[in-house]
Design an enzyme around this catalytic site. Structure first.
Site, short mmCIF file in Angstrom:
data_model
loop_
_atom_site.label_atom_id
_atom_site.label_comp_id
_atom_site.label_asym_id
_atom_site.label_seq_id
_atom_site.Cartn_x
_atom_site.Cartn_y
_atom_site.Cartn_z
N LYS A 187 0.82 -1.22 0.00
CA LYS A 187 0.00 0.00 0.00
C LYS A 187 0.86 1.27 0.00
O LYS A 187 0.41 2.32 -0.44
CB LYS A 187 -0.97 -0.02 1.17
CG LYS A 187 -2.04 -1.07 0.97
CD LYS A 187 -3.11 -1.07 2.02
CE LYS A 187 -4.15 -2.13 1.71
NZ LYS A 187 -3.64 -3.51 1.87
C1 LIG Z 1 -4.27 -4.62 1.25
C2 LIG Z 1 -3.48 -5.86 1.11
C3 LIG Z 1 -3.85 -6.88 0.19
C4 LIG Z 1 -5.11 -6.80 -0.64
O1 LIG Z 1 -5.03 -5.81 -1.64
P1 LIG Z 1 -6.34 -5.29 -2.40
O2 LIG Z 1 -5.90 -4.14 -3.22
O3 LIG Z 1 -7.30 -4.89 -1.29
O4 LIG Z 1 -6.86 -6.43 -3.20
C5 LIG Z 1 -3.02 -7.99 0.08
N1 LIG Z 1 -1.90 -8.12 0.83
C6 LIG Z 1 -1.52 -7.17 1.72
C7 LIG Z 1 -0.29 -7.38 2.54
C8 LIG Z 1 -2.29 -6.01 1.89
O5 LIG Z 1 -1.90 -5.08 2.79
#
Ligand SMILES: *Cc1c(COP(=O)(O)O)cnc(C)c1O
Length: 461
Positions: free
Chosen positions: A109
């Site tokens: 993120k």
């Molecule tokens: C947020 C997150 C996901 C999922 O991503 P999306 O964009 O919501 O599909 C997968 N792995 C980690 C470590 C995350 O923080």
């Protein structure tokens, strides 16, 4: 570039308005009015920030001067601890890990939020405005939002977490940030209580406008845009931008994998996109049966994928429906009122030409972590393991490189990793020692008036 809502009934907006708006007025999500082609002549050896600026420029166009965009992008990725920003690691047999965890909070993120926080701040300052960002976290997303907004002049950020119900590492990642504009509130209650408080604040019209409440949640278009870039860099490295590449993505809100789909619409040759789920498998059930149905969330060792509904799937529906907003609105209205909706088999077949899916339960996820550790000596986190495990099952063509998105650093989930492999991942030395830094947070009851009064006081003073 103009942006339209997936439900077709909200004002058409430019990039910066879409950035600050988030959700469209008709309840839909903003998407570009057309998909631009990838710029020609992208160089696989170029610095990440250079490719990122080129890939994103058509989405921003003249909403920001070219040199401003490239300065913001450079600044956003400067703090990553690997010169490649998103290095590829060879696992052998044509499998690759795309490491998306070299940012300040060790999860993918950061790639979007480090950019979006800076874009927000730049645009707000240009407009002479300030906002108060309020969010709830069950542990994982709060720190990425805090790192994105810390020290930004035009933003105050308040993150609510359930007191005593997030891990020490997760709490310390939020509460040791020593920035004046960062405020942590430990709520005496559950994550749902935190979310209810945030919803209630947004629903309190007077409070909302007085504080100019805002959010940087996963439906924000700019987050998807920033994520397109690493699909492109991986495609350039492994396929030169001309030979096809496959991707496997551990998926929750469908934001990450939708960015891969968008890269394909822009011309990146992608032969297969794999949607990998944990026990919360609404997406796998959808791609298998054509029916999307809400069920209760079950907690897992990959908590960032513990979702009930994947909000960004609406953007895929918009393309599936031939960009007919009225049809999407109908689909989503039925889903919201019934808790379930089905798409016809010919539309599902269209999606399945590109998408495959699969789910891993907890034991399967642990054995993937253990196998990788035994075979390569590498520790991977549980989310990454879900993606890799499903990729091994669903791979269509062994001659096409399979890129598995590594969405978190193993040190973020030390207990699960140690339990599966017998090895405890080390906290990366380039990050501050969380255990030494002093913590800053207030503990408050589950009381809307008290929390609002606290926020007012902090913003006013
Ligand atoms: C947020 C997150 C996901 C999922 O991503 P999306 O964009 O919501 O599909 C997968 N792995 C980690 C470590 C995350 O923080």
């Amino acid at each position: 570039m103009k942006y339209v809502s997936t439900r077709g009934a909200a004002p058409v907006l430019g990039f910066t308005d879409v950035l600050l708006t988030g959700l469209a007025a008709d309840g839909g999500l903003y998407v570009p009015e057309r998909w631009p082609a990838l710029p020609g002549g992208l160089d696989p050896r170029a610095a990440y920030a250079v490719t990122a600026t080129e890939v994103m420029r058509p989405f921003v166009e003249d909403s920001l001067p070219a040199e401003v965009l490239s300065r913001i992008v450079e600044d956003a990725y400067r703090g990553f601890d690997d010169p490649a920003v998103v290095p590829l690691r060879d696992l052998g047999g044509g499998f690759w890990l795309l490491e998306l965890f070299h940012g300040p909070t060790l999860a993918f993120k950061d790639l979007a939020l480090q950019l979006v926080g800076r874009l927000f701040d730049h645009e707000l300052r240009a407009r002479g405005e300030r906002v108060t960002i309020v969010g709830a976290t069950s542990g994982d997303t709060g720190s990425a939002a805090i790192e994105a907004c810390r020290d930004r002049e035009s933003i105050e950020i308040f993150i609510l977490h359930p007191a005593g119900r997030v891990s020490d590492v997760q709490r310390r990642q939020m509460t040791t940030v020593a920035s004046r504009n960062v405020h942590n509130i430990a709520v005496e209650g559950t994550f749902d209580d935190c979310q209810d408080l945030v919803k209630a604040m947004f629903g309190d019209e007077a409070f909302r406008s007085e504080l100019r409440l805002s959010a940087v949640n996963s439906i924000n278009w700019a987050r998807v845009m920033a994520q397109i870039v690493y699909y492109v860099t991986a495609g350039l490295s492994l396929g030169g931008g001309t030979s096809p590449v496959a991707f496997s993505v551990p998926t929750g809100n469908f934001g990450n994998i939708f960015a891969g789909y968008a890269a394909g619409l822009m011309g990146l040759p992608i032969s297969q996109l794999i949607v990998a789920s944990n026990r919360n498998d609404i997406l796998t059930r959808f791609f298998t049966t054509g029916t999307m149905e809400i069920r209760a969330v079950q907690p897992t060792i990959s908590p960032s994928m513990d979702i009930q509904v994947s909000s960004n799937l609406e953007r895929l529906f918009f393309e599936m429906e031939g960009r007919n907003g009225a049809a999407v609105a109908e689909l989503m209205t039925e889903f919201r009122s019934q808790g379930t909706v089905s798409v016809p088999v010919e539309k599902l077949d269209g999606l399945r030409a590109l998408f495959d899916c699969g789910r891993l339960d907890e034991d399967e996820t642990r054995s993937v972590m253990a196998d990788v550790h035994r075979e390569t000596g590498l520790l991977i986190d549980p989310h990454t393991a879900v993606g890799l495990g499903v990729a091994r099952r669903q791979r269509r063509d062994p001659s096409v490189p399979m890129v598995c998105l590594a969405t978190a650093h193993p040190a973020k989930f030390p207990e699960a990793v140690e339990q599966a492999t017998g090895s405890r991942p080390e906290w990366p030395p380039w990050l501050a020692d969380l255990n030494e830094a002093p913590e800053r947070f207030v503990t408050m009851p589950r009381d809307l008036a008290a929390v609002e009064a606290h926020i007012r006081r902090c913003v006013g003073g």
